[in-house]
Write a protein that holds these residues in place. Structure first.
Motif, PDB file in Angstrom:
ATOM      1  N   MET A   1       0.799  -1.144  -0.468  1.00  0.00           N
ATOM      2  CA  MET A   1       0.147   0.089   0.200  1.00  0.00           C
ATOM      3  C   MET A   1       1.121   1.181  -0.224  1.00  0.00           C
ATOM      4  O   MET A   1       1.472   1.672   0.859  1.00  0.00           O
ATOM      5  N   PRO A   2       1.056   2.085  -0.810  1.00  0.00           N
ATOM      6  CA  PRO A   2       1.842   3.580  -0.907  1.00  0.00           C
ATOM      7  C   PRO A   2       1.637   4.607  -0.663  1.00  0.00           C
ATOM      8  O   PRO A   2      -0.055   4.271   0.102  1.00  0.00           O
ATOM      9  N   ASP A   3       2.151   5.631  -0.024  1.00  0.00           N
ATOM     10  CA  ASP A   3       1.157   6.932   0.180  1.00  0.00           C
ATOM     11  C   ASP A   3       1.169   7.521  -0.655  1.00  0.00           C
ATOM     12  O   ASP A   3       0.943   7.093  -1.351  1.00  0.00           O
ATOM     13  N   ARG A   4      -0.134   8.394   0.675  1.00  0.00           N
ATOM     14  CA  ARG A   4      -0.764   8.857  -0.553  1.00  0.00           C
ATOM     15  C   ARG A   4      -0.641   9.903  -0.793  1.00  0.00           C
ATOM     16  O   ARG A   4       0.663  10.575  -0.258  1.00  0.00           O
ATOM     17  N   THR A   5      -0.867  10.816  -1.836  1.00  0.00           N
ATOM     18  CA  THR A   5      -0.460  12.098  -2.453  1.00  0.00           C
ATOM     19  C   THR A   5      -0.358  12.695  -0.959  1.00  0.00           C
ATOM     20  O   THR A   5      -1.670  13.108  -0.200  1.00  0.00           O
ATOM     21  N   GLY A   6       1.144  13.531  -0.780  1.00  0.00           N
ATOM     22  CA  GLY A   6       0.571  14.339   0.087  1.00  0.00           C
ATOM     23  C   GLY A   6       0.594  13.951   1.630  1.00  0.00           C
ATOM     24  O   GLY A   6       0.778  14.766   2.209  1.00  0.00           O
ATOM     25  N   LYS A   7       0.884  12.610   1.640  1.00  0.00           N
ATOM     26  CA  LYS A   7       0.599  12.218   2.915  1.00  0.00           C
ATOM     27  C   LYS A   7       1.801  11.098   3.221  1.00  0.00           C
ATOM     28  O   LYS A   7       2.353  10.621   1.552  1.00  0.00           O
TER      29      LYS A   7
ATOM     30  N   THR B   1      11.298   7.038   1.096  1.00  0.00           N
ATOM     31  CA  THR B   1      11.581   8.139  -0.286  1.00  0.00           C
ATOM     32  C   THR B   1      12.237   8.767   0.671  1.00  0.00           C
ATOM     33  O   THR B   1      12.394   9.271   1.681  1.00  0.00           O
ATOM     34  N   PRO B   2      12.620  10.142  -0.012  1.00  0.00           N
ATOM     35  CA  PRO B   2      12.866  11.565   0.698  1.00  0.00           C
ATOM     36  C   PRO B   2      11.915  12.009   1.837  1.00  0.00           C
ATOM     37  O   PRO B   2      12.232  12.924   2.544  1.00  0.00           O
ATOM     38  N   VAL B   3      10.698  11.674   1.592  1.00  0.00           N
ATOM     39  CA  VAL B   3       9.975  12.450   2.724  1.00  0.00           C
ATOM     40  C   VAL B   3       9.348  11.597   4.037  1.00  0.00           C
ATOM     41  O   VAL B   3       9.513  12.468   4.601  1.00  0.00           O
ATOM     42  N   VAL B   4      10.008  10.277   3.531  1.00  0.00           N
ATOM     43  CA  VAL B   4      10.017   9.558   4.707  1.00  0.00           C
ATOM     44  C   VAL B   4      11.413  10.046   5.227  1.00  0.00           C
ATOM     45  O   VAL B   4      12.013   9.765   6.451  1.00  0.00           O
TER      46      VAL B   4
ATOM     47  N   GLY C   1      19.676  15.060  -0.471  1.00  0.00           N
ATOM     48  CA  GLY C   1      19.689  14.709  -1.830  1.00  0.00           C
ATOM     49  C   GLY C   1      17.973  14.129  -1.246  1.00  0.00           C
ATOM     50  O   GLY C   1      17.537  14.096  -0.267  1.00  0.00           O
ATOM     51  N   ASP C   2      17.712  12.901  -1.957  1.00  0.00           N
ATOM     52  CA  ASP C   2      16.955  11.596  -2.020  1.00  0.00           C
ATOM     53  C   ASP C   2      17.507  10.778  -1.235  1.00  0.00           C
ATOM     54  O   ASP C   2      16.396   9.776  -1.152  1.00  0.00           O
ATOM     55  N   ARG C   3      18.600  10.943  -0.866  1.00  0.00           N
ATOM     56  CA  ARG C   3      18.261   9.241  -0.113  1.00  0.00           C
ATOM     57  C   ARG C   3      18.690   9.529   1.939  1.00  0.00           C
ATOM     58  O   ARG C   3      18.689  10.828   2.165  1.00  0.00           O
ATOM     59  N   LEU C   4      18.104   8.556   2.756  1.00  0.00           N
ATOM     60  CA  LEU C   4      18.548   9.158   3.792  1.00  0.00           C
ATOM     61  C   LEU C   4      20.372   8.419   4.605  1.00  0.00           C
ATOM     62  O   LEU C   4      20.290   7.633   3.950  1.00  0.00           O
ATOM     63  N   VAL C   5      20.676   9.108   5.341  1.00  0.00           N
ATOM     64  CA  VAL C   5      21.377   8.944   5.713  1.00  0.00           C
ATOM     65  C   VAL C   5      21.309   8.732   7.738  1.00  0.00           C
ATOM     66  O   VAL C   5      20.850   9.327   7.778  1.00  0.00           O
TER      67      VAL C   5
END
Length: 556
Positions: free
Chosen positions: A1-7, A499-502, A519-523
Motif C-alpha cells: 500500500m503506497p503513501d497517498r499524495t501529500g501523505k 523515499t525523500p519524504v520518509v 538529496g533523495d537518500r537517507l543517511v
C-alpha cells in the motif's frame, strides 16, 4: 500500500521485528553463566525486583527454608547503572516505602518534597495560570533524579548479594520449546562491517530458571516474546517522546510547573514540565505523543522554541544547559496492557509491560511495584520447584488486583480521547472522566498504533539555534555524554522504500540527529543514537548493540 499524495504512512516503511535473531531456540553455550533468576534491565523495575527477591530468600533461609543459595542477576546495557535512566521525575513514594519499610523518606535518594505547583496554558507569548487538574496534583510526592534513584537501588541490591552485570545488553532470548531459558548478550568490538577487531568480545549466554524482562520503554525482547507467543492487547500500545534538559540557573524556581498548549499544535497531545532540583538546578522537558500529524513535527525543536517563551526564558536566561536526553514513554494505558505478562520461565514488568499512567505523569512507582510482584511470584515458584506459566500466573493476578491496574483502569480513556477528538473536546471529556473516576465515558475507545497514523507532508518552519538558550540536535547529543564508538556496526534496521519524504519524517522524528536527508537518500549515523526508542516506534527498528553504547546520564 503506497503513501497517498501529500501523505506518508510510517508503518509501510518499517521493517518487521527480526524474530529469528531475537528468539533463539537452541541450547545455550557450554560456558553459559547460570543464574536462578535474571532481571534483564537495571532500572527501577529490575532493581526493585532483585532487592525484593533477595530479601525474601534471606528471610526464608533464616527461618530454616530449603532454598539455600539463590543466584539473582541484573543485566544492564549501560556501562554503569543509571546512565540510561531518564524520567521527569516527580515520584510517588509508596512503592519505595513498601520496599524499604525500615527507612524514612529522608533516607531515600530524593531531591526535595514538592512544595508548590502551578499549571499554565501557553500561547506563543502569554502564560495563563489554570487550576491544577486533580490528576496532576503532586502534594506528598518528591522531586528526584531517576539516575540517582537507580544508583542508590543498585547499591542496596549489591549489599544483598545480587549480581549486577553492567555493559551487557541482552540481544536475544534463549528458548527451549515455548520456555524461556535465559538470554544471549550482544558482542562487542565489531567493526562497522561486522568483522572482529582486536577488542572483540563474543556474546555470553546467561541461563536462568526465571527471566524477568525489565527493559524499560519499548523493550525489544519483550516485544519479541509477545509477538512470538501471539499475546495481544485490546488496543495497540502508543508512545510519547520526552526531550529533557538540566540547567544550572541564576534565578531559583520555587514550584513544580506544568504547561499545556503552545508550542504544540492543537492536534498534538502533550505538555511540558519544569522542576527545581536544587536552588540553582532546574529540570525541564517537553513530552509529545508520537501520533502527531505532520512529517515535520519535531519534538526537540519544539522544546528549543519553548525556551524562548517568557515563562521559561526568565528562569533559564544567563544560565547554562548542563545535560540533555530523551526517552519514549508508553501511553496506551489500561487497554494497551498485554493480556498476559508471564509465560514459561518469563515475566514482563515496568515500562516494558506499559505500566504508566499518563494523566498523572507517573510510572516509576508502578515499575518498582511490578518488580516486587514479580519477585514474590518468582520466590513462590522457586519454593514449589515449578517455574512454568501456571506457577508464574500469580504475578499477573497480583498486578491485576493492585493499584497499578486500578489506577490505569480509572483513567483508561483519558489519553485515547485525544486521538479521536480535538484538544478542547478531549480536554472536557478528560475532566469528566477524572471527576467520575472513569464511570462516565468509560466505554472502550478504539486506538491505533503510532506508526499507523498517516502524516501530512509539510515543510518545517525555519529555526536557527543560538547555541546559548537553544541548541542543535548534535550539540544536545554532546550534552548527553554519548560516547558510542564512531565505527560501531549499525543496530538500526531500515525498512523498505525510504523515499525523500520518509527521510524527512525520520530526520524530524529523531531528537538525536541519527537520520538526515541528503538529496533523495537517507543517511544514518547510528553512533548518535541515545536509545530513546522513538525510531523503533515510527522508523527503523532499534536492536541491542555493544554494551556501554549510548548516553551517560548523570542527573536525568
Amino acid at each position: 500500500m503506497p503513501d497517498r499524495t501529500g501523505k506518508v504512512l510510517p508503518i509501510i516503511h518499517q521493517a518487521p521485528l527480526p524474530l529469528d535473531r531475537l528468539i533463539l531456540t537452541e541450547p545455550p553455550d557450554a560456558e553459559a553463566v547460570p543464574m536462578d533468576v535474571l532481571f534483564v534491565g537495571g532500572g527501577p523495575a529490575g532493581l526493585a525486583g532483585a532487592i525484593a527477591l533477595a530479601r525474601l530468600v534471606k528471610a526464608d533461609n533464616a527461618a530454616g527454608g530449603d532454598l539455600g543459595d539463590v543466584q539473582i542477576g541484573v543485566l544492564e546495557k549501560a556501562g554503569a547503572l543509571g546512565e540510561h535512566s531518564l524520567s521527569g521525575a516527580v515520584v510517588n513514594p509508596n512503592a519505595i516505602r513498601s520496599l524499604f519499610p525500615e527507612l524514612t523518606d529522608k533516607d531515600f535518594p530524593f531531591r526535595a518534597p514538592v512544595a508548590g505547583e502551578r499549571v499554565y496554558y501557553l500561547t506563543d507569548s502569554r502564560a495563563v495560570r489554570i487550576p491544577t487538574p486533580p490528576t496532576m496534583q503532586n502534594h506528598g510526592f518528591f522531586i528526584a533524579s531517576l539516575c540517582e534513584i537507580v544508583r542508590w537501588l543498585g547499591e542496596k541490591a549489591e549489599g544483598l548479594g545480587v549480581n549486577i552485570f553492567t555493559g551487557f545488553p541482552a540481544s536475544s532470548l534463549l528458548a527451549e520449546g515455548q520456555r524461556v531459558t535465559g538470554v544471549r548478550t550482544a558482542p562487542s568490538g565489531l567493526s562497522r562491517n561486522g568483522e572482529q577487531g582486536s577488542a572483540y568480545t563474543p556474546p555470553t549466554d546467561i541461563t536462568a530458571q526465571i527471566t524477568v524482562l525489565a527493559e524499560g520503554t519499548r523493550g525489544t525482547l519483550s516485544q519479541a516474546y509477545l509477538e512470538w507467543q501471539k499475546i495481544s492487547s485490546d488496543n495497540p500500545q502508543i508512545f510519547a517522546l520526552g526531550v529533557k534538559e538540566i540547567w544550572e540557573t541564576l534565578k531559583p524556581l520555587d514550584a513544580v510547573v506544568h504547561t499545556l498548549g503552545w508550542p504544540l499544535p492543537k492536534d498534538c497531545f502533550g505538555g511540558s514540565f519544569m522542576y527545581p532540583l536544587t536552588r540553582n538546578l532546574v529540570a525541564l522537558g517537553l513530552v509529545v505523543g508520537l501520533d502527531y500529524k505532520r512529517s515535520s513535527d519535531d519534538v526537540h525543536e519544539m522544546l528549543q522554541r519553548m525556551k524562548l517563551h517568557p515563562l521559561f526564558r526568565e528562569i533559564l536566561e544567563s544560565g547554562e544547559m548542563v545535560e540533555w536526553g530523551a526517552k519514549t514513554i508508553p501511553e496506551g494505558g489500561y487497554y494497551a496492557l498485554p493480556k498476559k505478562r508471564h509465560g514459561d520461565g518469563v515475566m514482563i514488568i515496568g515500562d516494558s509491560a506499559g505500566f504508566v499512567e499518563v494523566a498523572s505523569l507517573k510510572g516509576v512507582h508502578y515499575a518498582m511495584q511490578s518488580g516486587m510482584f514479580a519477585a514474590r511470584a518468582a520466590f513462590d515458584a522457586l519454593k514449589r520447584k515449578d517455574t512454568s506459566a501456571a506457577a508464574l500466573k500469580e504475578y499477573d493476578a497480583m498486578v491485576d488486583g493492585s493499584f497499578i491496574a486500578s489506577d490505569l483502569r480509572k483513567r483508561r480513556n483519558m489519553r485515547l480521547t485525544f486521538q479521536r477528538d480535538n484538544f478542547y473536546v478531549a480536554g472536557l471529556k478528560a475532566g469528566i472522566m477524572t471527576v467520575t473516576g472513569g464511570a462516565l465515558l468509560g466505554g472502550k475507545i478504539e486506538s491505533h498504533a503510532d506508526a499507523d497514523v498517516s502524516r501530512d507532508v509539510k515543510p518545517p518552519e525555519p529555526f536557527t539555534p543560538d547555541g546559548k538558550l537553544t541548541f542543535s540536535k548534535l550539540d544536545a547529543v554532546f550534552k548527553s555524554g554519548n560516547a558510542t564508538r564512531d565505527d560501531i556496526p549499525s543496530h538500526l534496521i531500515v525498512g523498505p522504500d525510504i523515499t525523500p519524504v520518509v527521510a524527512d519524517l525520520y530526520s524530524h522524528m529523531c531528537p538525536a540527529g541519527v537520520y538526515e536527508r541528503d538529496g533523495d537518500r537517507l543517511v544514518v549515523s547510528p553512533a548518535n543514537c541515545i536509545d530513546c526508542k522513538a525510531t523503533d516506534v515510527l522508523g527503523p527498528r532499534w536492536t541491542p548493540r555493544e554494551g556501554g553504547s549510548g548516553p551517560k546520564y548523570r542527573q536525568m
